[in-house]
Design an enzyme around this catalytic site. Structure first.
Site, PDB file in Angstrom:
ATOM      1  N   SER A  90       0.903  -1.215  -0.063  1.00 11.71           N
ATOM      2  CA  SER A  90      -0.037   0.154  -0.291  1.00 11.71           C
ATOM      3  C   SER A  90       1.115   1.319   0.014  1.00 11.71           C
ATOM      4  O   SER A  90       1.729   1.448  -0.874  1.00 11.71           O
ATOM      5  CB  SER A  90      -1.045  -0.103   1.170  1.00 11.71           C
ATOM      6  OG  SER A  90      -1.845   1.317   1.180  1.00 11.71           O
ATOM      7  N   THR A  91       0.724   2.246   1.160  1.00 10.05           N
ATOM      8  CA  THR A  91       1.424   3.195   1.097  1.00 10.05           C
ATOM      9  C   THR A  91       2.925   3.256   0.826  1.00 10.05           C
ATOM     10  O   THR A  91       3.532   2.299   1.797  1.00 10.05           O
ATOM     11  CB  THR A  91       1.268   4.195   2.326  1.00 10.05           C
ATOM     12  OG1 THR A  91      -0.077   4.274   2.661  1.00 10.05           O
ATOM     13  CG2 THR A  91       1.978   5.749   2.433  1.00 10.05           C
ATOM     14  N   MET A 118      -0.094   1.155   4.921  1.00  9.65           N
ATOM     15  CA  MET A 118      -0.940   1.673   6.230  1.00  9.65           C
ATOM     16  C   MET A 118      -1.964   0.583   6.455  1.00  9.65           C
ATOM     17  O   MET A 118      -2.468  -0.016   5.354  1.00  9.65           O
ATOM     18  CB  MET A 118      -1.365   2.949   6.207  1.00  9.65           C
ATOM     19  CG  MET A 118      -2.120   3.435   7.357  1.00  9.65           C
ATOM     20  SD  MET A 118      -2.468   5.162   6.966  1.00  9.65           S
ATOM     21  CE  MET A 118      -3.289   5.535   8.655  1.00  9.65           C
ATOM     22  N   ASP A 154      -4.698  -4.629   5.831  1.00 14.50           N
ATOM     23  CA  ASP A 154      -4.834  -5.376   4.722  1.00 14.50           C
ATOM     24  C   ASP A 154      -3.596  -6.166   4.459  1.00 14.50           C
ATOM     25  O   ASP A 154      -2.624  -5.849   4.218  1.00 14.50           O
ATOM     26  CB  ASP A 154      -5.383  -4.447   3.507  1.00 14.50           C
ATOM     27  CG  ASP A 154      -5.857  -5.361   2.302  1.00 14.50           C
ATOM     28  OD1 ASP A 154      -6.632  -6.401   2.773  1.00 14.50           O
ATOM     29  OD2 ASP A 154      -5.679  -4.729   1.229  1.00 14.50           O
ATOM     30  N   HIS A 161      -2.272  -0.914  -3.537  1.00 14.09           N
ATOM     31  CA  HIS A 161      -3.793  -0.189  -3.149  1.00 14.09           C
ATOM     32  C   HIS A 161      -3.525   1.033  -4.221  1.00 14.09           C
ATOM     33  O   HIS A 161      -2.676   1.910  -3.873  1.00 14.09           O
ATOM     34  CB  HIS A 161      -3.855   0.438  -2.080  1.00 14.09           C
ATOM     35  CG  HIS A 161      -4.157  -0.793  -0.997  1.00 14.09           C
ATOM     36  ND1 HIS A 161      -3.817  -0.839   0.476  1.00 14.09           N
ATOM     37  CD2 HIS A 161      -4.703  -2.029  -1.229  1.00 14.09           C
ATOM     38  CE1 HIS A 161      -4.211  -1.839   1.154  1.00 14.09           C
ATOM     39  NE2 HIS A 161      -4.829  -2.671  -0.013  1.00 14.09           N
TER      40      HIS A 161
END
Length: 362
Positions: free
Chosen positions: A175-176, A294, A297, A201
């Site tokens: 993600s991030t 973050m 997930d 993401h």
């Protein structure tokens, strides 16, 4: 004792966008807009005087391009930056360059003619500001509140699989900070590596550009995944921003499946969904990797992969932009190993060579 608010400086040449961003930020209890600059030259002085925690930075501005400013900022005074970009093909390429230069994340500009979408946009930008506040360039971390909606059960059940193939697969979630982390891993892999499935993401209009960009940098072929296509060695398949990516089997072949089911852990595509499908279908033939991001997930899904016999790796805290998803995966016991980002590709190849009798080198 009241927690200190995250101080945000907005940099955008549009007075309307500055006003909207300030209103969105100031509505949140845990953050405040301490200033709004029309260009990087004004922003430079405001950074000195206001000492913000996070910047939101427009890409195209007068007096100095946003990328030029970002490059100088990261060299002279590194701090968390969320880029603001229009959703265009050109904008996508610029955004990926911004992430290379050190931006934590990016978000589209709000569409002022679609009032119904503003609430969703406000949630997106404030979540990304919270994530940026946790990034490594920041000295102190700000906790974020993540509201879960569904688990992977909403998309597919967890089942005990019957694995008739020995073909290996590499399964990656992030993600991030993940766009650069994924690039770091994939560019180190040789052309004959086992097939790779990736969930990052990312908004819908960016995933194809992300795949195309990686395809130009890697020895392997990289593409945005399509529904029901055969998964081939030497290829990486990036989950499109509008759908969950799942692994399935058709006869002797691994195949892709795309699902537009509900968001899982507030994400579609979801890492948990991809990881669970790999646990169900590939078992010990899968190799799972969870990278910077973050939230949580992918944590449960990585554990399910490990329980199904897969070898699993989590990125270590020191090399993560945001140590959220890997931390959660480690906490639930989902990681066989915890490694720095720069070592993950090599370790993957070493493990696969050991368990397939094949010699691969980075």
């Amino acid at each position: 004792m009241e927690n200190r608010k995250t101080r945000v400086l907005v940099i955008d040449d549009s007075a309307l966008i500055r006003s909207v961003m300030k209103e969105i930020i100031d509505r949140e209890d845990d953050m405040e807009c301490v200033g709004a600059a029309p260009d990087p030259l004004v922003a430079r002085e405001m950074i000195k005087s206001l000492n913000p925690d996070v910047l939101t930075l427009d890409v195209e501005m007068p007096k100095m391009d946003g990328l030029d400013f970002l490059e100088r900022l990261m060299r002279l005074r590194p701090m968390p930056v969320v880029m603001v970009s229009t959703l265009t093909e050109l904008g996508s390429n610029i955004t990926f360059r911004a992430l290379e230069l050190g931006a934590v994340d990016f978000v589209s500009k709000p569409k002022m003619d679609i009032a119904r979408g503003m609430e969703e946009y406000a949630k997106e930008i404030t979540d990304k500001i919270r994530a940026a506040a946790q990034a490594k360039v920041r000295k102190t971390a700000t906790a974020a509140v993540i509201q879960e909606r569904f688990s992977a059960d909403a998309i597919l059940p967890s089942v005990v699989g019957h694995y008739s193939s020995t073909e290996k697969l590499i399964i990656i979630g992030a993600s991030t900070g993940g766009t650069e982390a994924i690039k770091e891993v994939l560019t180190r892999l040789p052309a004959d590596v086992p097939a790779i499935l990736v969930t990052q993401h990312m908004p819908e209009k960016f995933t194809k550009s992300f795949a195309d960009r990686l395809n130009g940098l890697c020895k392997i072929s990289v593409k945005e995944a399509e529904h029901n296509e055969r998964i081939l060695p030497g290829h990486a398949y990036i989950a499109p921003g509008h759908s969950h990516l799942l692994l399935k089997r058709s006869g002797a072949n691994y195949m892709t499946e795309l699902s537009q089911g509900p968001p899982v852990n507030r994400h579609r595509p979801s890492v948990d969904v991809l990881f669970r499908s790999a646990a169900n279908v590939a078992g010990a033939n899968a190799f799972g990797i969870i990278l910077t991001g973050m939230g949580k997930d992918g944590a449960q899904g990585l554990l399910e992969m490990k329980q199904a016999g897969a070898h699993t790796i989590a990125q270590d805290e020191a090399s993560c932009v945001v140590f959220g998803m890997p931390r959660e995966a480690i906490a639930v016991g989902g990681a066989c190993e915890v490694l720095p980002l720069q070592n993950i590709a090599r370790r993957t190849l070493e493990y696969l060579a050991l368990h397939s009798g094949k010699s691969n080198r980075v």
